[in-house]
Design an enzyme around this catalytic site. Structure first.
Site, PDB file in Angstrom:
ATOM      1  N   LYS A 188       2.468  -1.328  -0.424  1.00 51.49           N
ATOM      2  CA  LYS A 188       1.820  -1.299   0.807  1.00 51.49           C
ATOM      3  C   LYS A 188       0.993  -2.732   1.365  1.00 51.49           C
ATOM      4  O   LYS A 188       0.826  -3.674   0.238  1.00 51.49           O
ATOM      5  CB  LYS A 188       1.101   0.042   1.028  1.00 51.49           C
ATOM      6  CG  LYS A 188       1.855   1.239   0.572  1.00 51.49           C
ATOM      7  CD  LYS A 188       2.649   1.616   1.471  1.00 51.49           C
ATOM      8  CE  LYS A 188       3.799   2.852   0.779  1.00 51.49           C
ATOM      9  NZ  LYS A 188       3.435   3.957   0.975  1.00 51.49           N
TER      10      LYS A 188
HETATM   11  C1  PLP Z   1       3.768   5.333   0.784  1.00 52.55           C
HETATM   12  C2  PLP Z   1       3.788   6.346   1.813  1.00 52.55           C
HETATM   13  C3  PLP Z   1       3.278   7.769   1.770  1.00 52.55           C
HETATM   14  C4  PLP Z   1       2.720   8.146   0.484  1.00 52.55           C
HETATM   15  O1  PLP Z   1       1.420   7.204  -0.069  1.00 52.55           O
HETATM   16  P1  PLP Z   1       1.227   7.153  -1.651  1.00 52.55           P
HETATM   17  O2  PLP Z   1       0.094   6.647  -1.605  1.00 52.55           O
HETATM   18  O3  PLP Z   1       2.090   6.905  -2.325  1.00 52.55           O
HETATM   19  O4  PLP Z   1       0.868   8.798  -1.885  1.00 52.55           O
HETATM   20  C5  PLP Z   1       3.214   8.618   2.978  1.00 52.55           C
HETATM   21  N1  PLP Z   1       3.927   8.272   3.881  1.00 52.55           N
HETATM   22  C6  PLP Z   1       4.633   7.156   4.128  1.00 52.55           C
HETATM   23  C7  PLP Z   1       4.946   6.641   5.341  1.00 52.55           C
HETATM   24  C8  PLP Z   1       4.563   6.137   3.071  1.00 52.55           C
HETATM   25  O5  PLP Z   1       5.031   4.977   3.150  1.00 52.55           O
END
Ligand code: PLP
Length: 386
Positions: A188
């Site tokens: 991210k």
């Molecule tokens: C990565 C992601 C999540 C979950 O994130 P985590 O931190 O891995 O639990 C939820 N929604 C979207 C759209 C994502 O890309």
């Protein structure tokens, strides 16, 4: 292999984590509130609650919004499964609103129609969860005004969108929502290893979130049932979880936040470069929606049918054979076997399914070099030409 996404860890990041490792607090020390304050200041929002990951952030945000058995909540089928699973964790019923063919986000026109029939049937959702897919903000003004018309809470899944803006505000300002959630997974915008955060301007939601994050416990005598027994005393007021982020992770988050703008501008530069280099190929590049600025978390293309007759799968495999680990975001959630078991069917959300059939996510991250990007473009050109 050139991956589709990758973190960047600097010497300052390493030093920040080491300093915390040598300090008195590995968790529940000063770094977590500092991280919350940094993200809140960046987004222009009052409150922030750091948690273990965005999945549990979505879970307690839904609980804080009052979601429970007998309720339903709606999200976009073009998302990671966590956007819908959080609804099931609350004992509520998930449902979906199909996507817009321009930004691949929840389509406000489809939302409007679905709300009208739900209002007539008495099945309005309690929460709507738009997802800012790829870092491109959803149409928040329209979503918020539709939600307001029916008294529904809006929770933004902004996992991709730290650093994006909508109008003259940053995503996370909650100008058009009750809460927004960020993810700090390594692919991210910034990372804490695993990590997540909920932001809100509402004090009532903030207080519920803080309690849900840590076992439903309070140490504030003013919030207790009866008198406090003394300075050691705490009371459990409801059922919460251990969804805390550690100080080690928050130290990394604080250090990464200082480079967020650099991360975003590099990604935007590389995305604009892809736009230019790919113009002659039979594919659609991400649309730039006026009045918004994407964080450019993902660079997704839509392949057009070509004279080569190569399928999306063959193009994907050619990239892989040439050292390029592209990806596909997302398999529509309602087509997952688990969701089919809940009664959803292929064909339920045709735009998200049509989008999925031709989608490929190309590598895009801070450290991607122009030479690597040129290689991606050249392999893709070969795959798409006769
Ligand atoms: C990565 C992601 C999540 C979950 O994130 P985590 O931190 O891995 O639990 C939820 N929604 C979207 C759209 C994502 O890309």
């Amino acid at each position: 292999m050139i991956p589709y996404g990758r973190q960047n860890i600097s010497a300052f990041d390493l030093e920040a984590v080491l300093e915390t490792l040598r300090s008195d607090f590995l968790t529940q020390g000063p770094k977590v509130p500092e991280f919350e304050a940094r993200v809140a200041a960046y987004c222009g929002v009052r409150y922030a609650v750091a948690v273990s990951n965005a999945t549990c952030a979505l879970h307690i945000a839904c609980l804080a919004a009052g979601l429970g058995p007998g309720d339903s909540a709606w999200t976009s089928p073009n998302s990671f499964v966590a956007s819908a699973n959080c609804i099931l964790y609350c004992g509520a019923k998930p449902d979906f609103v199909d996507i817009d063919s321009r930004n691949y986000n929840m389509d406000p026109a489809a939302l409007e129609a679905k709300l009208e029939s739900a209002a007539a049937a008495g099945t309005l959702p309690r929460v709507i969860i738009p997802v800012h897919f790829s870092g491109q903000p959803s149409d928040m003004v329209r979503i918020r005004s539709l939600a307001d018309k029916y008294g529904i809470a809006v929770l933004e899944d902004a996992s991709h969108a730290l650093g994006a803006s909508y109008g003259d505000q940053r995503i996370g300002s909650c100008a058009h929502s009750d809460m927004a959630v960020f993810s700090f997974h390594p692919v991210k915008m910034i990372t804490t290893g695993e990590g997540g955060m909920i932001v809100t301007n509402r004090r009532d939601l903030y207080e519920r979130l803080v309690r849900l994050r840590s076992h439903g416990i309070t140490k504030d005598p003013a919030a207790m049932d009866g008198d406090s027994d003394g300075p050691w005393y705490y009371q459990q007021m409801g059922l919460g979880f251990n969804y805390r982020l550690t100080d080690l992770q928050a130290a990394l988050g604080n250090s990464q936040m200082q480079r967020l703008d650099a991360f975003v501008s590099r990604r935007r530069m590389l995305a604009a470069r892809y736009d230019r280099l790919l113009t002659a190929l039979p594919l659609t590049v991400p649309d730039r929606i006026p009045g918004t600025a994407s964080s450019c978390h993902l660079y997704v293309i839509q392949l057009h049918p070509t004279g080569t007759g190569r399928t999306r799968r063959q193009v994907f495999e050619m990239l892989k054979e040439n050292g390029i680990a592209a990806n596909v975001h997302y398999i529509p959630i309602h087509t997952q076997p688990y969701y089919r078991g809940l009664g959803f069917r292929r064909g339920d959300y045709p735009m998200s399914e049509a989008y999925y059939e031709n989608a490929i996510t190309l590598p895009l991250y801070f450290d991607l070099t122009e030479a690597q990007q040129d290689k991606v473009v050249s392999v893709l050109s070969r795959a798409l030409s006769i």
